[in-house]
Enzyme design. Structure first.
Site, PDB file in Angstrom:
ATOM      1  N   TYR A  88       5.722  -4.637   3.115  1.00 25.67           N
ATOM      2  CA  TYR A  88       5.996  -5.120   1.626  1.00 25.67           C
ATOM      3  C   TYR A  88       7.735  -4.436   1.711  1.00 25.67           C
ATOM      4  O   TYR A  88       7.978  -4.131   2.653  1.00 25.67           O
ATOM      5  CB  TYR A  88       5.046  -4.472   0.692  1.00 25.67           C
ATOM      6  N   GLY A 137     -10.734   3.853   2.271  1.00 24.89           N
ATOM      7  CA  GLY A 137     -10.717   2.844   1.708  1.00 24.89           C
ATOM      8  C   GLY A 137     -12.132   2.163   1.498  1.00 24.89           C
ATOM      9  O   GLY A 137     -12.787   2.103   0.410  1.00 24.89           O
ATOM     10  N   GLN A 145      -0.432   3.183  -7.163  1.00 25.99           N
ATOM     11  CA  GLN A 145       0.415   2.820  -6.080  1.00 25.99           C
ATOM     12  C   GLN A 145       1.550   1.681  -6.554  1.00 25.99           C
ATOM     13  O   GLN A 145       1.111   0.580  -7.006  1.00 25.99           O
ATOM     14  CB  GLN A 145      -0.326   2.217  -4.960  1.00 25.99           C
ATOM     15  N   THR A 154      -6.315  -3.534  -3.207  1.00 27.50           N
ATOM     16  CA  THR A 154      -6.191  -4.824  -3.813  1.00 27.50           C
ATOM     17  C   THR A 154      -7.451  -5.283  -4.386  1.00 27.50           C
ATOM     18  O   THR A 154      -8.129  -5.648  -3.305  1.00 27.50           O
ATOM     19  CB  THR A 154      -5.095  -5.464  -3.286  1.00 27.50           C
ATOM     20  N   ARG A 188       3.541   6.137   0.996  1.00 30.24           N
ATOM     21  CA  ARG A 188       2.626   5.668   2.189  1.00 30.24           C
ATOM     22  C   ARG A 188       3.203   5.096   3.251  1.00 30.24           C
ATOM     23  O   ARG A 188       4.025   3.980   2.893  1.00 30.24           O
ATOM     24  CB  ARG A 188       1.515   4.737   1.431  1.00 30.24           C
ATOM     25  N   PRO A 191      -5.608   3.010  -1.805  1.00 33.00           N
ATOM     26  CA  PRO A 191      -5.377   1.903  -2.512  1.00 33.00           C
ATOM     27  C   PRO A 191      -5.947   0.585  -2.021  1.00 33.00           C
ATOM     28  O   PRO A 191      -5.919   0.424  -0.824  1.00 33.00           O
ATOM     29  CB  PRO A 191      -3.979   1.846  -2.498  1.00 33.00           C
TER      30      PRO A 191
HETATM   31  C1  LIG Z   1      -9.823  -4.907   0.272  1.00 31.42           C
HETATM   32  C2  LIG Z   1      -8.694  -4.131   0.652  1.00 31.42           C
HETATM   33  C3  LIG Z   1      -7.394  -4.079  -0.053  1.00 31.42           C
HETATM   34  C4  LIG Z   1      -6.390  -3.150   0.358  1.00 31.42           C
HETATM   35  N1  LIG Z   1      -5.179  -2.965  -0.520  1.00 31.42           N
HETATM   36  C5  LIG Z   1      -4.195  -2.353  -0.234  1.00 31.42           C
HETATM   37  C6  LIG Z   1      -3.263  -2.031  -1.178  1.00 31.42           C
HETATM   38  O1  LIG Z   1      -3.180  -2.679  -2.216  1.00 31.42           O
HETATM   39  N2  LIG Z   1      -2.368  -0.944  -0.574  1.00 31.42           N
HETATM   40  C7  LIG Z   1      -2.369  -0.484   0.407  1.00 31.42           C
HETATM   41  O2  LIG Z   1      -1.328   0.557   0.703  1.00 31.42           O
HETATM   42  N3  LIG Z   1      -3.412  -0.536   1.280  1.00 31.42           N
HETATM   43  C8  LIG Z   1      -4.218  -1.334   1.014  1.00 31.42           C
HETATM   44  N4  LIG Z   1      -5.441  -1.589   1.680  1.00 31.42           N
HETATM   45  C9  LIG Z   1      -5.556  -0.821   3.024  1.00 31.42           C
HETATM   46  C10 LIG Z   1      -6.318   0.514   2.741  1.00 31.42           C
HETATM   47  O3  LIG Z   1      -5.791   1.206   1.702  1.00 31.42           O
HETATM   48  C11 LIG Z   1      -6.901   1.334   3.970  1.00 31.42           C
HETATM   49  O4  LIG Z   1      -5.491   1.775   4.373  1.00 31.42           O
HETATM   50  C12 LIG Z   1      -7.624   0.492   4.937  1.00 31.42           C
HETATM   51  O5  LIG Z   1      -8.838  -0.023   4.276  1.00 31.42           O
HETATM   52  C13 LIG Z   1      -8.098   1.491   6.116  1.00 31.42           C
HETATM   53  O6  LIG Z   1      -8.915   2.675   5.681  1.00 31.42           O
HETATM   54  P1  LIG Z   1     -10.354   2.448   5.731  1.00 31.42           P
HETATM   55  O7  LIG Z   1     -10.941   2.273   7.221  1.00 31.42           O
HETATM   56  O8  LIG Z   1     -11.051   3.831   5.125  1.00 31.42           O
HETATM   57  O9  LIG Z   1     -11.130   1.110   5.090  1.00 31.42           O
HETATM   58  C14 LIG Z   1      -6.583  -2.445   1.538  1.00 31.42           C
HETATM   59  C15 LIG Z   1      -7.613  -2.581   2.270  1.00 31.42           C
HETATM   60  C16 LIG Z   1      -8.947  -3.316   1.843  1.00 31.42           C
HETATM   61  C17 LIG Z   1     -10.125  -3.220   2.464  1.00 31.42           C
END
Ligand SMILES: Cc1cc2nc3c(=O)[nH]c(=O)nc-3n(C[C@H](O)[C@H](O)[C@H](O)COP(=O)(O)O)c2cc1C
Length: 359
Positions: free
Chosen positions: A181, A312, A99, A26, A228, A24
């Site tokens: 949250y 992500g 989500q 944002t 999550r 997920p």
């Molecule tokens: C731009 C951005 C927005 C994110 N928004 C959310 C979100 O809305 N909900 C959530 O659970 N995690 C959010 N995350 C965390 C990601 O889901 C993920 O846990 C994090 O980027 C680590 O994974 P990665 O190393 O593959 O990027 C966000 C991360 C990024 C980079």
């Protein structure tokens, strides 16, 4: 090695073509009324070759909104907007769950565009500033402590949101219990100082989170509900100490609900092997996340530490990440200055791999 990531699987009632899940994220691009716009339909459709997409955090009700231009799932127009997203992803053979993210006390009121309560387990403001409409961090609003008598109505808000998700044609919901949250605020002693049945001991602090999961499962069936967690994550003012004290009973109470999956943001803690803890206390599928690369992700699945993985940041600039991993192709890097601004720039303008491109 990539084979471990490419095998089909099921998460509860949801069949997946591969184990490469989009985490997920944002992205602050919803339109007036917090309705998904056409650009968001295109963005998610571009990423439909993921085994499953988890949408950005979506507010289940107006009081759940804390950030600028985040979408909701509580009005008819929002449901219609999300239906276009779900249809576009399904038309390309993908799967998508939403989500549900209630921000609780993590609210900058100027981000909302309307007046609504700011609620939390206790009347303790989030100590961390949060970006306002122009991206500059601002202090969070002072929340009021939700009364125990209000909790049934809050549970019903979540259940109604989940029914709306299914009405929009999505495959299921993921409850955001991570990153400080609302659900995490109940779990964590830094934000939950209640003296009633919802605060104090770990058994009391997990009561609301488990009740939300049960309400979601009742509303749409447990096989369409995931959750999550990010044990030991200090984000948004959480106390990161001794996460096992809270998460072991939480996982043990969630397990009998027969949920689709647990999505684990592994904080790589020194004192706790988080994935091992989850495996020991939750008997459903595990999606592992955080800082994974294709090789380390495949190794987690091969070792049985996770059943699927999520990426992500890698999905931001690689809409066809699953194909790239399958072919061992190089990954493009995102422009982080355009995460939350730029409309189509830095959002839908990252190209898919050129045919024939390989490492
Ligand atoms: C731009 C951005 C927005 C994110 N928004 C959310 C979100 O809305 N909900 C959530 O659970 N995690 C959010 N995350 C965390 C990601 O889901 C993920 O846990 C994090 O980027 C680590 O994974 P990665 O190393 O593959 O990027 C966000 C991360 C990024 C980079």
């Amino acid at each position: 090695m990539a084979d471990a990531l490419l095998a089909p699987m099921r998460l509860g009632d949801i069949p997946l073509a591969n184990r490469i899940i989009m985490a997920p994220m944002t992205r602050d691009r919803a339109g007036p009324g917090d309705v998904p716009i056409a650009l968001m339909v295109e963005y998610y459709a571009q990423r439909a070759s993921a085994g499953m997409i988890v949408t950005e955090g979506v507010q289940p009700s107006p009081s759940g909104k804390g950030y600028w231009r985040t979408p909701g799932i509580h009005s008819p127009a929002q449901i219609e907007g999300w239906r276009k997203v779900a249809d576009a992803v399904h038309a390309r053979g993908g799967r998508i769950v939403m989500q549900l993210m209630h921000c609780g006390r993590v609210v900058v009121p100027a981000n909302r565009g309307f007046e609504a309560d700011v609620i939390a387990p206790s009347a303790i403001p989030c100590p961390v500033p949060v970006p306002g409409p122009d991206g500059t961090p601002q202090p969070c609003a002072a929340p009021r402590a939700i009364a125990a008598e209000e909790i049934p109505a809050l549970l019903e808000e979540y259940a109604a949101a989940a029914r709306n998700v299914i009405a929009a044609g999505m495959d299921g919901v993921e409850l955001h219990c991570a990153s400080g949250y609302l659900v995490n605020q109940f779990l964590n002693p830094a934000s939950n100082r209640r003296t009633d049945d919802y605060g104090g001991s770990p058994e009391n602090r997990i009561r609301f989170p488990v009740a939300v999961l049960a309400a979601l499962a009742d509303a749409i069936g447990p096989g369409r509900v995931g959750f999550r967690i990010s044990p030991g994550n200090p984000y948004n003012g959480m106390d990161p100490s001794d996460p096992a004290a809270t998460f072991v009973p939480f996982l043990a109470a969630a397990a009998p609900l027969g949920l689709a999956y647990c999505h684990v943001v592994d904080m790589e803690l020194e004192e706790l092997d988080t994935l091992t803890m989850v495996r020991a206390h939750f008997d459903g599928p595990i999606i592992a996340n955080n800082n994974l690369k294709p090789d380390s992700a495949a190794a987690l699945i091969a070792a049985g530490r996770a059943d699927a993985v999520s990426f992500g940041r890698a999905f931001i600039a690689n809409p066809d990440l699953a194909e790239r991993i399958a072919k061992g192709a190089p990954l493009a890097r995102p422009d982080y200055s355009l995460l939350y601004t730029g409309e189509e720039r830095g959002y839908t303008d990252y190209p898919a791999m050129v045919a024939g491109e390989t490492a």
